[in-house]
Design a protein around this motif. Sequence first.
Motif, short mmCIF file in Angstrom:
data_model
loop_
_atom_site.label_atom_id
_atom_site.label_comp_id
_atom_site.label_asym_id
_atom_site.label_seq_id
_atom_site.Cartn_x
_atom_site.Cartn_y
_atom_site.Cartn_z
N ALA A 32 57.67 28.84 93.03
CA ALA A 32 58.66 29.91 93.12
C ALA A 32 60.07 29.35 93.34
O ALA A 32 61.05 29.83 92.76
N GLY A 33 60.17 28.32 94.19
CA GLY A 33 61.47 27.70 94.43
C GLY A 33 62.04 27.07 93.18
O GLY A 33 63.24 27.20 92.90
N TYR A 34 61.19 26.42 92.41
CA TYR A 34 61.64 25.81 91.15
C TYR A 34 62.11 26.89 90.18
O TYR A 34 63.16 26.76 89.55
N THR A 35 61.35 27.98 90.07
CA THR A 35 61.69 29.06 89.13
C THR A 35 62.99 29.75 89.54
O THR A 35 63.86 29.99 88.69
N ALA A 36 63.13 30.07 90.83
CA ALA A 36 64.36 30.71 91.30
C ALA A 36 65.56 29.78 91.16
O ALA A 36 66.67 30.20 90.83
N GLY A 37 65.33 28.48 91.41
CA GLY A 37 66.41 27.50 91.25
C GLY A 37 66.87 27.38 89.81
O GLY A 37 68.04 27.13 89.54
N GLN A 38 65.93 27.57 88.86
CA GLN A 38 66.29 27.55 87.45
C GLN A 38 67.22 28.70 87.10
O GLN A 38 68.12 28.56 86.29
N ARG A 39 66.97 29.85 87.72
CA ARG A 39 67.83 31.01 87.46
C ARG A 39 69.23 30.76 88.00
O ARG A 39 70.22 31.16 87.38
N ALA A 40 69.31 30.13 89.14
CA ALA A 40 70.61 29.81 89.76
C ALA A 40 70.93 28.33 89.53
O ALA A 40 71.26 27.60 90.46
N LYS A 41 70.84 27.91 88.28
CA LYS A 41 70.95 26.48 87.96
C LYS A 41 72.33 25.89 88.25
O LYS A 41 72.47 24.67 88.37
N HIS A 42 73.37 26.73 88.34
CA HIS A 42 74.71 26.21 88.58
C HIS A 42 74.99 26.00 90.07
O HIS A 42 76.03 25.45 90.43
N THR A 96 65.63 35.88 95.67
CA THR A 96 66.41 34.66 95.94
C THR A 96 67.18 34.20 94.71
O THR A 96 68.36 33.86 94.81
N GLY A 97 66.53 34.20 93.55
CA GLY A 97 67.20 33.80 92.32
C GLY A 97 68.39 34.68 92.00
O GLY A 97 69.47 34.20 91.63
N ILE A 98 68.20 36.00 92.15
CA ILE A 98 69.29 36.94 91.88
C ILE A 98 70.43 36.75 92.87
O ILE A 98 71.61 36.74 92.50
N THR A 99 70.11 36.61 94.14
CA THR A 99 71.14 36.44 95.17
C THR A 99 71.99 35.21 94.91
O THR A 99 73.23 35.27 94.94
N MET A 100 71.34 34.08 94.67
CA MET A 100 72.07 32.83 94.47
C MET A 100 72.94 32.88 93.22
O MET A 100 74.10 32.46 93.23
N LYS A 101 72.40 33.41 92.13
CA LYS A 101 73.16 33.50 90.89
C LYS A 101 74.32 34.47 91.04
O LYS A 101 75.45 34.18 90.59
N ARG A 102 74.07 35.60 91.67
CA ARG A 102 75.13 36.60 91.83
C ARG A 102 76.25 36.07 92.73
O ARG A 102 77.43 36.31 92.47
N LEU A 103 75.88 35.37 93.79
CA LEU A 103 76.88 34.83 94.70
C LEU A 103 77.78 33.84 93.97
O LEU A 103 79.01 33.91 94.07
N ARG A 104 77.19 32.94 93.25
CA ARG A 104 77.98 31.96 92.51
C ARG A 104 78.86 32.63 91.47
O ARG A 104 80.04 32.30 91.31
N ASP A 105 78.30 33.61 90.71
CA ASP A 105 79.06 34.28 89.67
C ASP A 105 80.22 35.08 90.25
O ASP A 105 81.32 35.11 89.68
N ASP A 106 79.99 35.76 91.38
CA ASP A 106 81.06 36.55 91.99
C ASP A 106 82.19 35.66 92.50
O ASP A 106 83.37 36.01 92.38
N ILE A 107 81.82 34.54 93.09
CA ILE A 107 82.86 33.62 93.56
C ILE A 107 83.66 33.09 92.38
O ILE A 107 84.90 32.95 92.46
N LYS A 108 82.99 32.81 91.26
CA LYS A 108 83.69 32.32 90.09
C LYS A 108 84.65 33.38 89.55
O LYS A 108 85.80 33.07 89.17
N LEU A 109 84.19 34.64 89.50
CA LEU A 109 85.05 35.72 89.00
C LEU A 109 86.25 35.98 89.92
O LEU A 109 87.29 36.42 89.46
N GLN A 110 86.08 35.71 91.20
CA GLN A 110 87.14 35.98 92.17
C GLN A 110 87.65 34.69 92.81
O GLN A 110 87.95 34.65 93.99
N THR A 111 87.76 33.66 91.97
CA THR A 111 88.20 32.36 92.47
C THR A 111 89.57 32.43 93.13
O THR A 111 89.80 31.85 94.20
N VAL A 112 90.48 33.16 92.49
CA VAL A 112 91.84 33.27 93.03
C VAL A 112 91.82 33.90 94.42
O VAL A 112 92.49 33.42 95.35
N LEU A 113 91.03 34.96 94.57
CA LEU A 113 90.94 35.64 95.87
C LEU A 113 90.35 34.73 96.93
O LEU A 113 90.87 34.65 98.06
N VAL A 114 89.30 34.01 96.57
CA VAL A 114 88.65 33.11 97.53
C VAL A 114 89.57 31.96 97.91
O VAL A 114 89.71 31.61 99.09
#
Length: 264
Positions: free
Chosen positions: A82-92, A143-161
């Motif tokens: 499961a960890g490998y599969t979720a990590g693949q989803r959040a590969k970045h 877990t996969g969704i959370t990690m991917k969404r967190l990274r994507d949201d930070i990328k979209l709001q890089t200026v704000l962060v």
Amino acid sequence: MEWEWLREFCKGMIKPLLALSVAVMGMVLAHWQKLGLVGDTAYSVLRGLIQISAIGFVLHFLFHQQSSLWIVGYYLFMVCVAGYTAGQRAKHVPRGKYVAGMSILAGTSVPLSILITLKTVSFTPRYIIPLSGLIVGTAMNVTGITMKRLRDDIKLQTVLVETALALGATPRQATMLQVKRSVIIALSPALDNAKTLGLVTFPGGMTGMMLAGASPTEAIKLQLVIMNLIIGASTLSSITSTYLSRPCLFTEAHQLQTNAFISD
């Protein structure tokens, strides 16, 4: 007599194999609509058939073992996959597979340990392995969704962060909004399922017990345990993954890790 169970298993597979006709109907419709999904559908059905048949033999073996090491070993195997599969989803996310695996381990082991301590469930292969499979699978998706969404949201709001960081905020303070959003989105399906339980959906565990001849009241009791396990494991896994992911997205100097946000 030792192989009687195998003959019964093969005999019992006749009806499931006949049910393949429904999947074939779906493939025919996909071909008719030129969706290009016939190959993927056939592969998925065949792989699922082989995997679920193989796991039947494995579970038969495990259910007859007395040592708790077999239970723990198979549980850890599920967590690793499961960890490998979720990590693949959040590969970045840097060290994403490790982060996902640790999050799933923490999120599932704690709720299970609590229920075992309270003697709500028995620490036997027949109970622990199926329950572990249910909550590990759910924790994997969350877990996969959370990690991917967190990274994507930070990328979209890089200026704000980065603005918040420049003003003296810590990575935790600068990403509170993104963390909250990622957890809410990841947990929404599990919470929606709990809200509609028995009204819109009849979960697999409850349905399986009733089809096997158990009374509805017994099926409900088990499903309540499963529902609470899923919610607890999903929430803990999701929150843990944000705590473990965030340091991987920032440098020690409280700057964004450039490699984590270069490309998709």
